[in-house]
Design an enzyme around this catalytic site. Structure first.
Site, PDB file in Angstrom:
ATOM      1  N   LYS A  35       0.765  -1.102  -0.015  1.00  0.00           N
ATOM      2  CA  LYS A  35      -0.065  -0.041   0.167  1.00  0.00           C
ATOM      3  C   LYS A  35       0.958   1.357   0.048  1.00  0.00           C
ATOM      4  CE  LYS A  35      -0.652  -0.032   5.001  1.00  0.00           C
ATOM      5  NZ  LYS A  35      -0.571   1.430   5.515  1.00  0.00           N
ATOM      6  N   TYR A 263      17.638  30.555   4.247  1.00  0.00           N
ATOM      7  CA  TYR A 263      16.570  31.605   4.558  1.00  0.00           C
ATOM      8  C   TYR A 263      17.319  31.915   5.908  1.00  0.00           C
ATOM      9  CZ  TYR A 263      13.417  30.410   0.781  1.00  0.00           C
ATOM     10  OH  TYR A 263      13.030  30.181  -0.339  1.00  0.00           O
TER      11      TYR A 263
END
Length: 353
Positions: A35, A263
């Site tokens: 899955k 950043y």
């Protein structure tokens, strides 16, 4: 371009441990859970490896996954058949002779046309999905009335990693469900379905405690990929992570020591060179931020903050291994390897070695 390298020999190693520990005389009982794109490892790639070791049964999330791998297995069960809103795929899956559909409620039994192959999910104490034991009679009545093909009765034992008694309580409850289901099969003249309840941790736990493994099938997921629960209360087998995530260099800068990077200049250089590499949180890699200490498999420091499309690393190598064991990232983010791996975007190429 980043890529995920899948080691076929490590997959085989894990398979042998699973087989020898859980069902050495009954390899047909080992099923694989694929899955969510095989926990991020690549649906078709892992299906191909499973086929090589002659695994016959697989479990997937939705109709798309089932149809993609149906040619690889004797039986494929869809755990969440309605999680993908695509009627054409649903209808195609209904017509496939080897695709089964999970029915987790009485209502769901009325959503399938005559002849649909179903596996009935029953709640044995985890209280997540499944019909209540006291509604088994109603469920079998609906199955008979709607002429559904009952292929399996299953549950999920959610306590395989815990010392408490819940694991045994759930197992006892499922044995009672099995006994009642067999009586109802006889009453409604239905063929005997297969019964299964144990996942990776549950199967290893039961075998480790010398408990009789009475399931017809064992749904093994994360153990195939080299992991078990990090905070398991039990000794875990020597499994090997099969995936390594690689990234390619975009550019390199030579800077003065203590130069601020990225950043807000959150990170400062310890070395004098820093490179950016072509993977970021936009590719599903968790976003490193200030205060986090994570290194590549080679030991190069990955610098916060990560960007959407790239990460900065104190390295000048053309290629780096971001991780070859997802537990490193999982520990940094206080989560589990499943979450790190399943978040990686499906478009990242998979290379089997």
């Amino acid at each position: 371009m980043p890529y995920l390298q899948i080691d076929s020999q490590k997959f085989l190693h894990n398979y042998q441990i699973i087989l020898n520990t859980i069902a050495p005389k009954n390899p047909e009982k080992i099923a694989i859970v694929l899955k969510d794109n095989a926990y991020g490892h690549g649906l078709k790639q892992i299906a191909e490896l499973a086929k090589r070791v002659k695994i016959q049964n697989a479990f997937v999330k939705n109709t798309y996954e089932a149809l993609e791998i149906a040619p690889f297995f004797c039986c494929v069960t869809i755990l969440y058949p309605h999680s993908l809103p695509c009627n054409s795929l649903f209808k195609e899956a209904l017509q496939s002779p080897n695709i089964y559909f999970c029915a987790p409620s009485l209502e769901s039994l009325q959503n399938y046309p005559k002849g649909t192959k179903i596996e009935l999910k029953v709640d044995s104490g985890m209280h997540r999905n499944g019909i209540a034991k006291n509604t088994l009679n109603q469920a079998f009545e609906l199955i008979a009335q709607n002429a559904l093909e009952l292929k399996g009765v299953f549950t999920h034992n959610g306590f395989g990693d815990d010392f408490g008694s819940e694991f045994y309580t759930q197992n006892t409850e499922f044995l009672a469900i099995k006994e009642e289901s067999l009586k109802l099969c006889a009453h409604y003249n239905l063929p005997r379905p297969r019964f299964h309840s144990l996942n990776s941790s549950g199967a290893f736990r039961a075998k480790d405690t010398q408990q009789d493994l009475q399931d017809d099938l064992f749904r093994i997921g994360i153990a195939f990929y080299g992991y078990l629960c990090q905070d398991s209360a039990f000794i875990t087998p020597n499994l090997k992570p099969i995936a390594a995530l690689f990234a390619q260099k975009i550019s390199t800068l030579t800077l003065r020591p203590n130069a601020r990077i990225g950043y807000r200049g959150i990170s400062t250089l310890k070395e004098n060179r820093v490179s950016t590499y072509d993977i970021g949180y936009g590719d599903g890699l968790f976003r490193l931020r200030e205060g986090m200490q994570v290194c590549t498999a080679e030991g190069f420091r990955i610098l916060p903050r990560a960007s959407m499309d790239c990460i900065s690393i104190e390295s000048a190598q053309e290629e780096v291994c971001v991780f070859n064991d997802a537990r490193i990232f999982a520990q940094a983010f206080e989560t589990i390897p499943y979450e790190i791996l399943s978040h990686l975007h499906a478009y990242i190429p998979k290379v089997i070695i």
